[in-house]
Design an enzyme around this catalytic site. Structure first.
Site, mmCIF file in Angstrom:
data_model
loop_
_atom_site.group_PDB
_atom_site.id
_atom_site.type_symbol
_atom_site.label_atom_id
_atom_site.label_comp_id
_atom_site.label_asym_id
_atom_site.label_seq_id
_atom_site.Cartn_x
_atom_site.Cartn_y
_atom_site.Cartn_z
ATOM 1 N N ASN A 107 73.455 -5.540 69.503
ATOM 2 C CA ASN A 107 72.951 -5.707 70.845
ATOM 3 C C ASN A 107 72.309 -7.092 71.113
ATOM 4 O O ASN A 107 72.072 -7.389 72.259
ATOM 5 C CB ASN A 107 71.658 -4.657 70.991
ATOM 6 C CG ASN A 107 70.624 -4.867 70.101
ATOM 7 O OD1 ASN A 107 70.933 -5.440 68.924
ATOM 8 N ND2 ASN A 107 69.528 -3.848 70.362
ATOM 9 N N GLU A 166 64.924 -4.586 60.313
ATOM 10 C CA GLU A 166 64.283 -4.048 61.461
ATOM 11 C C GLU A 166 65.324 -2.973 61.842
ATOM 12 O O GLU A 166 66.583 -3.391 61.983
ATOM 13 C CB GLU A 166 64.089 -5.194 62.436
ATOM 14 C CG GLU A 166 63.296 -4.766 63.626
ATOM 15 C CD GLU A 166 64.214 -4.240 64.871
ATOM 16 O OE1 GLU A 166 64.241 -3.013 64.924
ATOM 17 O OE2 GLU A 166 64.534 -4.949 65.608
ATOM 18 N N CYS A 177 65.970 -1.939 70.359
ATOM 19 C CA CYS A 177 65.341 -1.132 69.373
ATOM 20 C C CYS A 177 63.875 -1.156 70.044
ATOM 21 O O CYS A 177 62.989 0.031 69.804
ATOM 22 C CB CYS A 177 65.149 -1.857 68.127
ATOM 23 S SG CYS A 177 64.877 -3.589 68.064
HETATM 24 O O1 G3H Z 1 66.921 -4.474 69.616
HETATM 25 C C1 G3H Z 1 66.211 -5.237 69.164
HETATM 26 C C2 G3H Z 1 65.430 -6.144 69.451
HETATM 27 O O2 G3H Z 1 64.766 -6.902 68.152
HETATM 28 C C3 G3H Z 1 64.640 -6.287 70.783
HETATM 29 O O3 G3H Z 1 64.563 -7.255 71.057
HETATM 30 O O4 G3H Z 1 62.359 -6.642 72.690
HETATM 31 O O5 G3H Z 1 63.826 -8.862 73.081
HETATM 32 O O6 G3H Z 1 64.780 -6.719 73.589
HETATM 33 P P1 G3H Z 1 64.037 -7.354 72.737
#
Ligand code: G3H
Length: 538
Positions: A211, A306, A340
């Protein structure tokens, strides 16, 4: 085809990346018919990126060169929107992994002797090249992960900024150590001077998720390099081509041979081999529960993991419901819920639930659904299996009596945004992470019920609480078992220098620029022993 129903005007002012970039160029040339120029001037794999392509297969990066794998095989990358093969990457072999590790080990030894300012200088250069080439990299993000065009550009620019920030932070925090005196501990005189500094770990293995293949790769690469480590990158299959383009920017910046490598291929062939490789001294992984099995097999090395979340949004009676509704839309539906840190369950006090649900419904109706190239809000989810999983959660909720605020609609991997009201704890969607544009609402009788639901989850990444009472917000934040709680805003990792960590199954270690640099170093102390106590006077 773009599905906008009642809000055509909104979608029309949402210019796509290609249209935007080409219109700019056309304007400069005085050409008004620019719509046919889509990406022509900034194609992935062309211009400065021609070296990374061999026929129709992207090469892997090893020993400072772009190479074709001896396997003679490739891995196809399916465009989530068209469901057709978009790109191909090399299926690297275990021997090629061994070679990369060997070179990473030796390159790291001289890199650790490279002055900090010089490491920082190269990182700044890579950041500039990356930002200068945002268009072709964003194009690959659009094509291989169906990220909306505008968000794809943002990801690349944000990544360049992260690299530069990391270079500066590294110079500051790695240029300082501690000096301790022995007479502060009982029984000691001042006969020992202790000097501490941070030294590199060795070879860092970085595994980013689909993602944010660029941003979550550089969030591992930049701290590893500034701290004097070498770096082996294993991109996700979906996102690999964006990663390869990004790595080429580091190549062009002039980093030493072998210091950075990028290995592509099937997880089933090289996944365990990489993560259990004896040359690896640290693993930084972002993704799903594969991370749990990696951590069990990894051995005695530092891990930064993570692994997702079920971020709760707790809404109190006194909350500003317009603010909540906007944040639910931004938090729950941006990049089609494939973050996430997305809002993954709304826990709203019953007395304000009807009003909130109506406000969110009105905003859901305005979301555009369609191709990422046209900058739609909701685009195809990453794969058919992902879409099937999301559908399974929706059908379970349907069977158990959830209220559908919109009709459930799916075409291929494209799932229309869906708000599910009156969800109960016996429904799978109350606990599982859809990673799609489907959001459950649970109506709660008390704040305690909301906190209990949040804390009963296996995950503990982030959460958020909406209230005008800061005292209550602090109490709730303290009671929520998550790595971060946002007060009056949706969860988010950024800005990228903030600490970012998950509790329970959400992860190990903390991210954010400073924490990543620290995690990718170890402490070294030197103690000077004096024959007689010495006190500085005057
Ligand atoms: O998908 C996991 C990422 O660490 C979320 O990052 O809060 O910048 O979308 P973000």
């Amino acid at each position: 085809m773009l599905f906008t129903a009642p809000f055509v005007k909104l979608s029309l002012i949402n210019l796509s990346l290609s249209h935007f970039l080409n219109t700019q160029e056309a304007r400069q040339r005085g050409d008004s018919s620019s719509s046919s120029l889509i990406f022509k001037t900034s194609m992935a794999g062309t211009g400065i990126f021609t070296d990374i392509l061999d026929g129709d297969v992207y090469k892997y990066y090893s020993d400072g060169e772009w190479k074709t794998s001896s396997s003679g095989k490739s891995v196809a990358i399916i465009n989530p929107a068209t469901r057709k093969t978009q790109y191909k990457v090399q299926a690297c072999t275990q021997e090629e992994v061994n070679k990369v590790m060997e070179m990473a080990k030796s390159a790291q030894k001289s890199w650790a002797k490279t002055p900090l300012w010089k490491r920082a200088e190269l990182l700044h250069k890579a950041a500039a090249i990356l930002k200068d080439n945002k268009a072709p990299i964003a194009e690959s993000l659009v094509k291989e992960i169906a990220k909306p065009a505008k968000d794809s550009v943002t990801e690349v620019v944000r990544s360049g900024d992260l690299i530069s920030y990391c270079a500066e932070e590294g110079v500051r925090i790695l240029g300082e150590g501690k000096f301790l005196l022995s007479d502060s501990f009982p029984g000691n005189e001042r006969t020992k001077y202790c000097l501490t500094s941070k030294i590199p770990l060795g070879v860092v293995l970085a595994i980013p998720p689909f993602n944010y293949p660029v941003n979550l790769a550089v969030s591992k690469i930049a701290p590893a390099l500034i701290a004097g480590n070498s770096l082996v990158l294993k991109p996700p299959t979906q996102g690999a081509v964006s990663c390869l383009h990004m790595v080429h920017c580091f190549h062009l910046a002039g980093f030493p041979k072998g210091l950075i490598s990028c290995i592509t291929g099937k997880g089933s062939e090289i996944g365990d081999f990489l993560t259990m490789h004896p040359a690896v001294n640290c693993i930084s992984f972002t993704g799903g529960d594969t991370g749990i099995s990696i951590s069990k097999k990894a051995g005695m090395i530092p891990l930064q993991m993570e692994l997702g979340g079920k971020d709760a949004c707790i809404v109190l009676e006194d909350a500003d419901l317009d603010l909540v509704a906007s944040n639910i839309i931004k938090g729950g539906f941006s990049y089609s819920g494939q973050r996430c840190t997305a809002v993954k369950v709304v826990l709203v006090i019953k007395s304000v639930a009807d009003e909130l649900v109506e406000k969110v419904k009105a905003k859901v109706a305005k979301l555009t659904v369609g191709p990422p190239e046209e900058n739609c809000d909701i685009t195809a989810v990453v794969s058919e299996s992902s879409a099937n999983f999301i559908e399974g959660l929706v059908m379970d909720a349907k069977d158990k009596g959830a209220t559908f605020c919109q009709e459930y609609k799916r075409e291929g991997n494209l799932i229309w945004p869906l708000l599910l009201d009156n969800v109960r704890p016996d429904m799978r969607i109350a606990w599982e992470e859809p990673f799609g544009p489907v959001l459950p609402v649970l109506r709660i009788n008390s704040v305690e019920e909301g906190i209990n639901h949040c804390n009963a989850s296996n995950f503990g990444l982030q959460g958020c609480v909406f209230t005008k009472d800061i005292n209550k917000a602090i109490l709730i934040s303290d009671a929520m078992e998550t790595g971060t709680v946002q007060i009056n805003s949706a969860p988010a990792r950024g800005p990228d220098h903030f600490p970012f960590q998950g509790l329970k199954d959400s992860g190990i270690g903390s991210q954010g620029v400073t924490n990543s640099i620290n995690l990718m170093t170890k402490l070294k102390t030197t103690v000077i022993n004096l024959p007689t106590p010495s006190y500085s006077m005057g």
